[in-house]
Enzyme design. Structure first.
Site, PDB file in Angstrom:
ATOM      1  N   ARG A  13       0.831  -1.213   0.000  1.00  0.00           N
ATOM      2  CA  ARG A  13       0.000   0.000   0.000  1.00  0.00           C
ATOM      3  C   ARG A  13       0.868   1.268   0.000  1.00  0.00           C
ATOM      4  O   ARG A  13       1.065   1.904  -1.015  1.00  0.00           O
ATOM      5  CB  ARG A  13      -0.946  -0.034   1.223  1.00  0.00           C
ATOM      6  CG  ARG A  13      -2.091   0.980   1.149  1.00  0.00           C
ATOM      7  CD  ARG A  13      -1.727   2.390   1.527  1.00  0.00           C
ATOM      8  NE  ARG A  13      -1.192   2.520   2.877  1.00  0.00           N
ATOM      9  CZ  ARG A  13      -0.676   3.649   3.337  1.00  0.00           C
ATOM     10  NH1 ARG A  13      -0.643   4.731   2.585  1.00  0.00           N
ATOM     11  NH2 ARG A  13      -0.166   3.713   4.553  1.00  0.00           N
ATOM     12  N   ASP A  14       1.451   1.607   1.136  1.00  0.00           N
ATOM     13  CA  ASP A  14       2.231   2.853   1.201  1.00  0.00           C
ATOM     14  C   ASP A  14       3.422   2.772   0.259  1.00  0.00           C
ATOM     15  O   ASP A  14       3.855   3.774  -0.307  1.00  0.00           O
ATOM     16  CB  ASP A  14       2.706   3.095   2.651  1.00  0.00           C
ATOM     17  CG  ASP A  14       2.958   4.561   2.949  1.00  0.00           C
ATOM     18  OD1 ASP A  14       2.809   5.386   2.042  1.00  0.00           O
ATOM     19  OD2 ASP A  14       3.311   4.889   4.096  1.00  0.00           O
ATOM     20  N   HIS A 205       5.558   5.271  12.444  1.00  0.00           N
ATOM     21  CA  HIS A 205       5.473   5.128  10.975  1.00  0.00           C
ATOM     22  C   HIS A 205       6.430   6.177  10.385  1.00  0.00           C
ATOM     23  O   HIS A 205       6.050   7.320  10.142  1.00  0.00           O
ATOM     24  CB  HIS A 205       4.019   5.368  10.549  1.00  0.00           C
ATOM     25  CG  HIS A 205       3.759   5.303   9.080  1.00  0.00           C
ATOM     26  ND1 HIS A 205       3.019   4.299   8.487  1.00  0.00           N
ATOM     27  CD2 HIS A 205       4.102   6.129   8.058  1.00  0.00           C
ATOM     28  CE1 HIS A 205       2.912   4.516   7.186  1.00  0.00           C
ATOM     29  NE2 HIS A 205       3.570   5.630   6.904  1.00  0.00           N
ATOM     30  N   HIS A 207       9.066   7.659   7.613  1.00  0.00           N
ATOM     31  CA  HIS A 207       9.617   7.675   6.260  1.00  0.00           C
ATOM     32  C   HIS A 207      11.090   8.073   6.384  1.00  0.00           C
ATOM     33  O   HIS A 207      11.483   8.747   7.340  1.00  0.00           O
ATOM     34  CB  HIS A 207       8.815   8.632   5.377  1.00  0.00           C
ATOM     35  CG  HIS A 207       7.468   8.072   4.996  1.00  0.00           C
ATOM     36  ND1 HIS A 207       7.191   7.578   3.750  1.00  0.00           N
ATOM     37  CD2 HIS A 207       6.330   7.897   5.721  1.00  0.00           C
ATOM     38  CE1 HIS A 207       5.939   7.128   3.714  1.00  0.00           C
ATOM     39  NE2 HIS A 207       5.390   7.313   4.896  1.00  0.00           N
ATOM     40  N   CYS A 238       4.226   9.460  -0.460  1.00  0.00           N
ATOM     41  CA  CYS A 238       2.801   9.758  -0.483  1.00  0.00           C
ATOM     42  C   CYS A 238       2.520  10.697  -1.636  1.00  0.00           C
ATOM     43  O   CYS A 238       3.204  11.708  -1.795  1.00  0.00           O
ATOM     44  CB  CYS A 238       2.368  10.390   0.845  1.00  0.00           C
ATOM     45  SG  CYS A 238       0.654  10.913   0.827  1.00  0.00           S
ATOM     46  N   ASN A 247       9.196   4.541   2.921  1.00  0.00           N
ATOM     47  CA  ASN A 247       9.076   4.119   4.321  1.00  0.00           C
ATOM     48  C   ASN A 247      10.413   3.511   4.723  1.00  0.00           C
ATOM     49  O   ASN A 247      11.188   3.061   3.877  1.00  0.00           O
ATOM     50  CB  ASN A 247       8.014   3.025   4.457  1.00  0.00           C
ATOM     51  CG  ASN A 247       6.624   3.527   4.197  1.00  0.00           C
ATOM     52  OD1 ASN A 247       6.238   3.739   3.057  1.00  0.00           O
ATOM     53  ND2 ASN A 247       5.855   3.711   5.242  1.00  0.00           N
TER      54      ASN A 247
HETATM   55  P1  HMG Z   1     -13.435  13.984  -2.956  1.00  0.00           P
HETATM   56  O1  HMG Z   1     -13.187  14.247  -4.412  1.00  0.00           O
HETATM   57  O2  HMG Z   1     -13.551  15.145  -2.030  1.00  0.00           O
HETATM   58  O3  HMG Z   1     -14.647  12.975  -2.703  1.00  0.00           O
HETATM   59  O4  HMG Z   1     -12.254  13.046  -2.455  1.00  0.00           O
HETATM   60  P2  HMG Z   1     -16.124  12.892  -3.178  1.00  0.00           P
HETATM   61  O5  HMG Z   1     -16.864  12.213  -2.080  1.00  0.00           O
HETATM   62  O6  HMG Z   1     -16.606  14.223  -3.677  1.00  0.00           O
HETATM   63  O7  HMG Z   1     -16.038  11.868  -4.403  1.00  0.00           O
HETATM   64  C1  HMG Z   1     -15.439  12.190  -5.646  1.00  0.00           C
HETATM   65  C2  HMG Z   1     -15.460  10.948  -6.541  1.00  0.00           C
HETATM   66  O8  HMG Z   1     -14.673   9.899  -5.953  1.00  0.00           O
HETATM   67  C3  HMG Z   1     -16.861  10.371  -6.712  1.00  0.00           C
HETATM   68  O9  HMG Z   1     -16.885   9.745  -7.990  1.00  0.00           O
HETATM   69  C4  HMG Z   1     -16.930   9.294  -5.658  1.00  0.00           C
HETATM   70  O10 HMG Z   1     -17.835   8.280  -5.937  1.00  0.00           O
HETATM   71  C5  HMG Z   1     -15.517   8.762  -5.683  1.00  0.00           C
HETATM   72  P3  HMG Z   1     -17.571  10.462  -9.270  1.00  0.00           P
HETATM   73  O11 HMG Z   1     -18.982  10.712  -8.851  1.00  0.00           O
HETATM   74  O12 HMG Z   1     -16.781  11.748  -9.506  1.00  0.00           O
HETATM   75  O13 HMG Z   1     -17.379   9.449 -10.356  1.00  0.00           O
HETATM   76  N1  HMG Z   1     -15.096   8.183  -4.405  1.00  0.00           N
HETATM   77  C6  HMG Z   1     -14.619   6.941  -4.249  1.00  0.00           C
HETATM   78  N2  HMG Z   1     -14.384   5.948  -5.136  1.00  0.00           N
HETATM   79  C7  HMG Z   1     -13.906   4.796  -4.640  1.00  0.00           C
HETATM   80  N3  HMG Z   1     -13.623   4.609  -3.335  1.00  0.00           N
HETATM   81  C8  HMG Z   1     -13.821   5.571  -2.423  1.00  0.00           C
HETATM   82  C9  HMG Z   1     -14.349   6.795  -2.883  1.00  0.00           C
HETATM   83  N4  HMG Z   1     -14.674   7.950  -2.256  1.00  0.00           N
HETATM   84  C10 HMG Z   1     -15.138   8.783  -3.195  1.00  0.00           C
HETATM   85  N5  HMG Z   1     -13.529   5.374  -1.155  1.00  0.00           N
HETATM   86  C11 HMG Z   1     -11.394  11.311  -1.013  1.00  0.00           C
HETATM   87  C12 HMG Z   1     -12.197  12.613  -1.109  1.00  0.00           C
HETATM   88  C13 HMG Z   1     -11.127  11.053   0.431  1.00  0.00           C
HETATM   89  C14 HMG Z   1     -12.226  10.191  -1.633  1.00  0.00           C
HETATM   90  C15 HMG Z   1     -10.092  11.503  -1.834  1.00  0.00           C
HETATM   91  O14 HMG Z   1      -9.478  12.668  -1.395  1.00  0.00           O
HETATM   92  C16 HMG Z   1      -9.141  10.338  -1.677  1.00  0.00           C
HETATM   93  O15 HMG Z   1      -9.427   9.235  -2.154  1.00  0.00           O
HETATM   94  N6  HMG Z   1      -7.984  10.571  -1.024  1.00  0.00           N
HETATM   95  C17 HMG Z   1      -7.044   9.520  -0.716  1.00  0.00           C
HETATM   96  C18 HMG Z   1      -5.636  10.030  -0.877  1.00  0.00           C
HETATM   97  C19 HMG Z   1      -4.687   8.921  -0.522  1.00  0.00           C
HETATM   98  O16 HMG Z   1      -4.941   7.741  -0.721  1.00  0.00           O
HETATM   99  N7  HMG Z   1      -3.503   9.326  -0.018  1.00  0.00           N
HETATM  100  C20 HMG Z   1      -2.477   8.390   0.373  1.00  0.00           C
HETATM  101  C21 HMG Z   1      -2.818   7.613   1.611  1.00  0.00           C
HETATM  102  S1  HMG Z   1      -2.494   8.495   3.129  1.00  0.00           S
HETATM  103  C22 HMG Z   1      -0.833   8.266   3.424  1.00  0.00           C
HETATM  104  O17 HMG Z   1      -0.122   7.750   2.595  1.00  0.00           O
HETATM  105  C23 HMG Z   1      -0.268   8.619   4.774  1.00  0.00           C
HETATM  106  C24 HMG Z   1       0.015   7.387   5.647  1.00  0.00           C
HETATM  107  O18 HMG Z   1       0.903   6.490   5.025  1.00  0.00           O
HETATM  108  C25 HMG Z   1       0.633   7.816   6.999  1.00  0.00           C
HETATM  109  C26 HMG Z   1       1.788   8.796   6.814  1.00  0.00           C
HETATM  110  O19 HMG Z   1       2.818   8.461   6.207  1.00  0.00           O
HETATM  111  O20 HMG Z   1       1.610   9.929   7.287  1.00  0.00           O
HETATM  112  C27 HMG Z   1      -1.276   6.627   5.941  1.00  0.00           C
HETATM  113 MG    MG Z   2       3.142   6.752   5.012  1.00  0.00          MG
END
Ligand code: HMG
Ligand code: MG
Length: 287
Positions: A13-14, A205, A207, A238, A247
């Site tokens: 994933r990450d 966690h 990086h 990310c 990571n």
């Molecule tokens: P948004 O655009 O504000 O959401 O995104 P929305 O509710 O308006 O939806 C927009 C579109 O996305 C719609 O589709 C929804 O159906 C669809 P459309 O009508 O345009 O065709 N949608 C989805 N589709 C599938 N699965 C879902 C989903 N939700 C909405 N779950 C949202 C808001 C949160 C969805 C978006 O910003 C997002 O997906 N962000 C994720 C970003 C991400 O994955 N970042 C990396 C992970 S975090 C990280 O790495 C940090 C970590 O490792 C710890 C660290 O290191 O700090 C964990």
């Molecule tokens: Mg991370």
């Protein structure tokens, strides 16, 4: 103090979420199957986020469907909202994770809402997961520094972490998202946190942007933490954290733990083989 460390594997994933070239689903499945033989109890398998935001994770359901599940391993996934939770449940995720930020700037860029709004989105996930008996982990990003807002006040990290636990997360993983932490800032952050949260509820966690991740893990171990997130081959980054590198490498942490006489249950030789496998795929993908 326990001489056991829990290593939570983040590679699928990450590790892969930031790869520009789409890795074929079959290769992700093979990576997870190989990791399943290394001794982990938890493998973060994919994320059910918007495929428009993170195209690399669009095949989360197919990945879950294709893996050979090994008894005793929790195959987990990130879920930003109830839609993601329902997809994860449908795919058979054993555990899900919600992800908040200690800084407003990163919350907006990563999940398109404020910290407060993110808690409103998380509430139904926790409620439904409780009824489904699916454990929920919480992440806090930018625990020390944010790429948009600069240094994070320690009280902000403490507040968000405490709230995730109060909502029902079984553990909070503290994300040094851009690898900006050094032992001094790690310790200052943990000092503030340990006043309100017990060490058993926290995971590190880190990086490894500036090669300080192992030193930060050492500091965290000294302060009582026993769970750490790592990625095979030091993969990662990310998509919404410019400059975030990989990571901390699973193999490096496993070797360090061995030298320090901590049991991780990990097979170093199998980790080496799995690392060679994924690094060769990554190299081929970026050609
Ligand atoms: P948004 O655009 O504000 O959401 O995104 P929305 O509710 O308006 O939806 C927009 C579109 O996305 C719609 O589709 C929804 O159906 C669809 P459309 O009508 O345009 O065709 N949608 C989805 N589709 C599938 N699965 C879902 C989903 N939700 C909405 N779950 C949202 C808001 C949160 C969805 C978006 O910003 C997002 O997906 N962000 C994720 C970003 C991400 O994955 N970042 C990396 C992970 S975090 C990280 O790495 C940090 C970590 O490792 C710890 C660290 O290191 O700090 C964990
Ligand atoms: Mg991370």
């Amino acid at each position: 103090m326990s001489k056991r460390l829990t290593i939570f594997e983040m590679g699928p994933r990450d590790g892969l979420q930031n790869e520009k070239t789409l890795i074929p689903t079959a290769q992700k499945i093979e990576l997870i199957n190989r990791l399943s033989e290394c001794g982990f109890k938890k493998i973060e398998t994919s994320s059910f986020v918007s495929p428009k935001w993170v195209p690399q994770m669009a095949d989360a359901s197919q990945v879950f469907e294709g893996i050979t599940r090994k008894a005793g391993i929790r195959y987990t996934a990130l879920t930003p909202n109830i839609k993601g939770y329902e997809r994860a449940k449908q795919a058979g995720a054993d555990e899900v994770a919600i992800f908040a930020s200690a800084s407003e700037g990163f919350s907006q860029k990563n999940i398109n809402c404020s910290i407060e709004e993110s808690f409103e989105r998380f509430a139904p996930i926790l409620e439904t997961a409780k009824a489904d008996s699916i454990p929920v982990r919480g992440y806090v990003s930018c625990v020390v520094e944010c790429p948009y807002d600069g240094p994070t006040p320690v009280q902000n990290t403490a507040k968000v972490s405490e709230r995730l636990l109060q909502m029902g997360c079984y553990e909070v993983s503290l994300g040094d998202t851009i690898g900006a932490a050094i032992p001094e800032t790690t310790e200052a952050m943990l000092d503030a946190l340990l006043k309100v949260v017990p060490a058993e509820k926290l995971a590190g966690h880190f990086h490894d942007t500036h090669d300080f991740a192992l030193a930060n893990i050492m500091s965290s171990i000294k302060m009582g933490l026993r769970t750490f997130d790592t990625a095979i081959g030091g993969l990662g980054g990310c998509p919404y954290a410019p400059g975030a590198k990989g990571n901390v490498s699973t193999l490096s942490v496993a070797k360090m733990a061995k030298l320090l006489d901590y049991d991780t249950n990990l097979d170093i030789e199998k980790l080496e083989q799995t690392q060679d496998f994924i690094l060769s795929i990554k190299e081929a993908a970026s050609l």
